[in-house]
Design a protein around this motif. Sequence first.
Motif, PDB file in Angstrom:
ATOM      1  N   ASN A 262       0.843  -1.194   0.000  1.00  8.06           N
ATOM      2  CA  ASN A 262       0.000   0.000   0.000  1.00  8.06           C
ATOM      3  C   ASN A 262       0.878   1.243   0.000  1.00  8.06           C
ATOM      4  O   ASN A 262       1.454   1.616   1.022  1.00  8.06           O
ATOM      5  CB  ASN A 262      -0.917  -0.022   1.230  1.00  8.06           C
ATOM      6  N   ILE A 263       0.980   1.898  -1.146  1.00 11.13           N
ATOM      7  CA  ILE A 263       1.857   3.058  -1.270  1.00 11.13           C
ATOM      8  C   ILE A 263       1.353   4.226  -0.425  1.00 11.13           C
ATOM      9  O   ILE A 263       2.139   5.024   0.092  1.00 11.13           O
ATOM     10  CB  ILE A 263       1.983   3.475  -2.751  1.00 11.13           C
ATOM     11  N   GLY A 264       0.025   4.339  -0.241  1.00 13.70           N
ATOM     12  CA  GLY A 264      -0.513   5.388   0.610  1.00 13.70           C
ATOM     13  C   GLY A 264      -0.038   5.239   2.041  1.00 13.70           C
ATOM     14  O   GLY A 264       0.322   6.229   2.698  1.00 13.70           O
ATOM     15  N   VAL A 265      -0.008   4.010   2.544  1.00 13.08           N
ATOM     16  CA  VAL A 265       0.485   3.754   3.900  1.00 13.08           C
ATOM     17  C   VAL A 265       1.971   4.083   3.996  1.00 13.08           C
ATOM     18  O   VAL A 265       2.433   4.674   4.981  1.00 13.08           O
ATOM     19  CB  VAL A 265       0.220   2.285   4.299  1.00 13.08           C
ATOM     20  N   VAL A 266       2.728   3.711   2.978  1.00 12.91           N
ATOM     21  CA  VAL A 266       4.168   4.006   2.963  1.00 12.91           C
ATOM     22  C   VAL A 266       4.392   5.515   3.005  1.00 12.91           C
ATOM     23  O   VAL A 266       5.224   6.022   3.769  1.00 12.91           O
ATOM     24  CB  VAL A 266       4.836   3.385   1.718  1.00 12.91           C
ATOM     25  N   GLY A 267       3.655   6.250   2.179  1.00 15.67           N
ATOM     26  CA  GLY A 267       3.813   7.699   2.157  1.00 15.67           C
ATOM     27  C   GLY A 267       3.465   8.343   3.470  1.00 15.67           C
ATOM     28  O   GLY A 267       4.055   9.360   3.861  1.00 15.67           O
ATOM     29  N   TYR A 268       2.510   7.768   4.192  1.00 11.96           N
ATOM     30  CA  TYR A 268       2.075   8.341   5.467  1.00 11.96           C
ATOM     31  C   TYR A 268       3.033   8.010   6.607  1.00 11.96           C
ATOM     32  O   TYR A 268       3.334   8.858   7.447  1.00 11.96           O
ATOM     33  CB  TYR A 268       0.675   7.827   5.820  1.00 11.96           C
ATOM     34  N   LEU A 269       3.532   6.760   6.653  1.00  8.89           N
ATOM     35  CA  LEU A 269       4.246   6.292   7.842  1.00  8.89           C
ATOM     36  C   LEU A 269       5.758   6.212   7.680  1.00  8.89           C
ATOM     37  O   LEU A 269       6.498   6.406   8.653  1.00  8.89           O
ATOM     38  CB  LEU A 269       3.706   4.904   8.225  1.00  8.89           C
ATOM     39  N   ALA A 270       6.253   5.930   6.468  1.00  9.99           N
ATOM     40  CA  ALA A 270       7.670   5.606   6.292  1.00  9.99           C
ATOM     41  C   ALA A 270       8.541   6.850   6.175  1.00  9.99           C
ATOM     42  O   ALA A 270       8.128   7.868   5.606  1.00  9.99           O
ATOM     43  CB  ALA A 270       7.861   4.720   5.065  1.00  9.99           C
ATOM     44  N   HIS A 271       9.752   6.736   6.700  1.00  6.54           N
ATOM     45  CA  HIS A 271      10.769   7.772   6.527  1.00  6.54           C
ATOM     46  C   HIS A 271      11.701   7.431   5.369  1.00  6.54           C
ATOM     47  O   HIS A 271      12.133   8.314   4.627  1.00  6.54           O
ATOM     48  CB  HIS A 271      11.585   7.934   7.818  1.00  6.54           C
ATOM     49  N   GLU A 272      12.005   6.138   5.239  1.00 10.63           N
ATOM     50  CA  GLU A 272      12.795   5.645   4.110  1.00 10.63           C
ATOM     51  C   GLU A 272      12.025   4.530   3.426  1.00 10.63           C
ATOM     52  O   GLU A 272      11.175   3.864   4.050  1.00 10.63           O
ATOM     53  CB  GLU A 272      14.162   5.124   4.559  1.00 10.63           C
ATOM     54  N   VAL A 273      12.328   4.289   2.150  1.00  5.10           N
ATOM     55  CA  VAL A 273      11.643   3.254   1.372  1.00  5.10           C
ATOM     56  C   VAL A 273      12.675   2.423   0.624  1.00  5.10           C
ATOM     57  O   VAL A 273      13.607   2.977   0.015  1.00  5.10           O
ATOM     58  CB  VAL A 273      10.646   3.869   0.362  1.00  5.10           C
ATOM     59  N   ALA A 274      12.514   1.097   0.694  1.00  5.75           N
ATOM     60  CA  ALA A 274      13.330   0.172  -0.093  1.00  5.75           C
ATOM     61  C   ALA A 274      12.401  -0.586  -1.035  1.00  5.75           C
ATOM     62  O   ALA A 274      11.386  -1.127  -0.603  1.00  5.75           O
ATOM     63  CB  ALA A 274      14.081  -0.802   0.810  1.00  5.75           C
ATOM     64  N   VAL A 275      12.739  -0.618  -2.311  1.00  7.21           N
ATOM     65  CA  VAL A 275      11.925  -1.288  -3.324  1.00  7.21           C
ATOM     66  C   VAL A 275      12.620  -2.590  -3.706  1.00  7.21           C
ATOM     67  O   VAL A 275      13.791  -2.579  -4.101  1.00  7.21           O
ATOM     68  CB  VAL A 275      11.733  -0.394  -4.564  1.00  7.21           C
TER      69      VAL A 275
END
Length: 629
Positions: free
Chosen positions: A577-590
């Motif tokens: 869920n990219i919306g959840v990632v945008g809301y909660l995450a500080h860094e992202v690994a794909v």
Amino acid sequence: MSQSLQHQPAAARHLQARDLDVHIDTDAGSLAVVDALSVSLQQGRTVALVGESGCGKSITALALMRLLPEAGRITGGQVLLEGEDVLALPESGMRALRGKRIGMIFQEPATSLDPVMTVGDQVVEAIERHLPLRGREARERARQWLQRVGLPERAFESYPFTLSGGQKQRVMIAMVLSTEPDYLLADEPTTALDVTVQAQVMALLRELQREQRLGLLLITHDLALVSGFADQVALMYAGQMVELAPAGDFFRAPAHPYAQALLRALPDAQRRDEPLAAIAGSVPGLSERLGGCRFKQRCPHAMPACGEPVPLFRPGAGREVRCVLYAPGAVPPTPRETAQALQATAPASATADGAPKADGAPLLEVSNLSVGFPIRKGLLRRVVGHVDAVQGVSFTLRAGRTLGLVGESGSGKTTTGKAIVQLLRRQARVTGQALLQGVDLFRLEGDALREARAQAQIVFQDPFGSLNPRLRVAELLEEGLQALLPQLPAGERRARVEALARQVGLPADALQRWPHEFSGGQRQRIAIARALAVQPRLLVCDEPTSALDVSVQAQILNLLRELQQRLGLAYLFITHNIGVVGYLAHEVAVMQGGRIVELGSAEQVLHEPRHEYTRSLLAAVPRLVVPAG
């Protein structure tokens, strides 16, 4: 009756439900599941039926197909297929309509496919049952449809148990669409699919609507998908329709307080500095549905008039709302006023603010992590090789920070999380390093490993499957304390368990109840409390909100955000869920194919992706479309 249904032209081609009532017979008596529901599905158009779990969406679709469970009964209303009442047909007549005129994609494909027939034979069987095609022609058509939904050629000869959940869902879609029905009832058709496959399937449905004038009833909880695909939105709550509106009007200016709250509860990057407008409580059960407005117990605008019978008010052309706030002379609330009212009534723990407690030092350092599962052959099942599920993964996670791990199914996300918390020691070959506060987890044994496990816990995707149904909540929470902190006295354990229940917002009587007595969101709170019992520094969250409704997801995200701010927890957050990632995450690994292909800040990865796979993944994500005006 709905005004829109009364004034339809006689020649209109519609599948309609008129004042449909459905009851379920239980030991407590006959309970209403669907109450006076009216909706019209026109060929070439899409109606989205949305609402939380338990509101009656799936039962409505089953009623339209006359496929209710044995205890279910249609007790009132009509189901009209182009003017003919299908409820009056004999079962033989209904069988002629199912598949040919009205198709249905079920939510759980694994239980809808025959495990002893190949995929190809099952699609051929549907084609030969409803179309004048036989033998080679039927098989060729089946192959074409399997290819159209993105399955490889070998899928034709495969058995369902050899396919992933997403592949089985695509088989179901191919089977239903191969007979070219006039109307399609799709119950969560993309839930088990990756966003790229979801985009492919929805594009196929859109193409079929243009070619064949397919009428689609889309049952889903994905409001972003609805906003970009549906022509009309029908919002259900506790068995009743509470709002019916054109999709553009619904997303531009939702009318019912429930609709307003749902849209304000959606996570995105623009709201990361504030708690989400979560709706307290849950949908009332069948035996709890009293008279008047069924949303009144959760509505921030509830008033005495809500306890009276509520008619279906019509404040504007083409829109219907079941709410006393739209009675003549009333002043309905705006979405912002509803969000403010929800925040004012939210528990204090859900509205905490402040920056995450990050001490600057790395908490978790993963270096060159690789995981291989054994390939066994022969009578003695000797290991002849390994399948590399994760290859050379490296990242750093600091205290008080969240790293979002995203990617398609099979990319290695969950395997990475399980390897870090030492759940794959006996099943796989794990190499590399995972330093937790400087200590390599992969080299620990015995008491040292037990102590380290207290510092790194996991919250699983399915809270019901991860909770022992034979233990009460208090025993579930004490179980980890007894295993990892056996030195704690019994009195201190009980005190910590009671504090945990309050910390995650469980009701006071929750500790003496069983897991099956809770909603999905409450069970997820129990799972989070169990992970927190041993006071870890790191939580691996494996799709903790994917099975939850929008409003319950908002509650859990608010809880995780508040716990991180107060306790300085670090989260490895695995999600699609990219919306959840945008809301909660500080860094992202794909991740793709077991490797991390892009790693950076959430702002950089989500808004300025550099890797082609990341760009294609983000391009396939459905976005909430709010029309201008």
